[in-house]
Design an enzyme around this catalytic site. Sequence first.
Site, short mmCIF file in Angstrom:
data_model
loop_
_atom_site.label_atom_id
_atom_site.label_comp_id
_atom_site.label_asym_id
_atom_site.label_seq_id
_atom_site.Cartn_x
_atom_site.Cartn_y
_atom_site.Cartn_z
N SER A 152 0.84 -1.21 0.00
CA SER A 152 0.00 0.00 0.00
C SER A 152 0.87 1.25 0.00
CB SER A 152 -0.90 0.00 1.23
OG SER A 152 -0.10 0.04 2.39
N GLU A 153 2.13 1.10 0.42
CA GLU A 153 3.01 2.28 0.49
C GLU A 153 3.72 2.56 -0.84
OE1 GLU A 153 4.56 3.36 4.75
OE2 GLU A 153 5.03 1.28 4.37
N HIS A 174 11.92 0.92 8.89
CA HIS A 174 11.78 1.57 10.19
C HIS A 174 13.00 1.29 11.08
CE1 HIS A 174 7.38 0.25 9.21
NE2 HIS A 174 7.69 1.33 8.53
#
Length: 351
Positions: A152-153, A174
């Site tokens: 989705s990113e 991250h």
Amino acid sequence: MKQVISLRDLQEMLRNGKDARSLPADALLTPSARDFLREIETSGSARGGAGNGARAGHPVTPITSRSSKADIEAFFNSPAIHALKLQICEIGRRLWQRAYVDGNGGNIAIRVGEDIALCTPTLVSKGFMKPADMCLVDLEGNQLAGTMKRTSEILMHLQIMKRQPRAVASVHCHPPYATAFAVAGVEPPTCMIPEFEVFASVAIAPYRTPGTPEMGALVADLVDKHNTILMANHGVVTWSHNNVEDAYFKMEILEAYCRTVLVASQLGKPVNTMTPAQLQDLLKIKQNLGIPDPRFGLKECELCDNDEWRPGVTCAVPERSGAPGSSSAAPDPEAEALVQAITDQIMSGSK
Ligand SMILES: [Zn+2]
């Protein structure tokens, strides 16, 4: 001088739609490049746009989002694209092993044509991906090939590629130390370690919900002069004009830097920073490597003391505020002098 061609050079040629057999006659091939060339020659896809019936010496129409379904499918299953899928799996494995991703977090994209990109799927640990998991999308994020659903990113990666035509690959994850700076809204201070100055150009994008076009737009606004974007309260995204491993290297360099700066700031001593002249030398190397930086063209006197071009950044670690009861905070000479003066006054008055 003879040209030395590496595996990476060949993959770059294929990605740009060039014929890997149009090399200079006296070019020297590295062993892995020789193997790769042999492999694609036997499969008849030595040219980018592989699988669409290309034969050496014949013009080939590069694959775009408007190519036929069959051509797109053949391209997606070609050896050239398979090699890039393997690279994505390898980078994913490194991200997971270094604990830069958690759960199904993180995503990777490689531009493989004028308006198409290869990317990672959604809901999969980046440490255990297989080539068959990969997805092909157009620059709007519409899926063109692949059985799994794209991340989705991906919109953020695509917006980077649209805004920064030099971006051929991007990595998002991250990493804890760099993400801590992003959570605190603090840009890592500069002028401490050469690798960081040369390879990374950092900025912070404000927080928006991951995967939304708003998030992508805020990141894209920064990619003209920065290749490493801290995403507030979220993570980091890097892009490269070379290849996906280079985009990943920026992540390693940033994370190691943030970790080192954090440790250095706890040693109870002011950190040493390089001089503006030393920084200028590094910026020259950076410019020669084709890496962007908002500091190019600034005078030396402006390099370390200009909070207009990068708000909040100075050439020193911000002084620790000294938490109550903390004995490890660096002593403040002014405060100490004041305490001494008051003590002296009291002492002389009590005599
Ligand atoms: Zn994320």
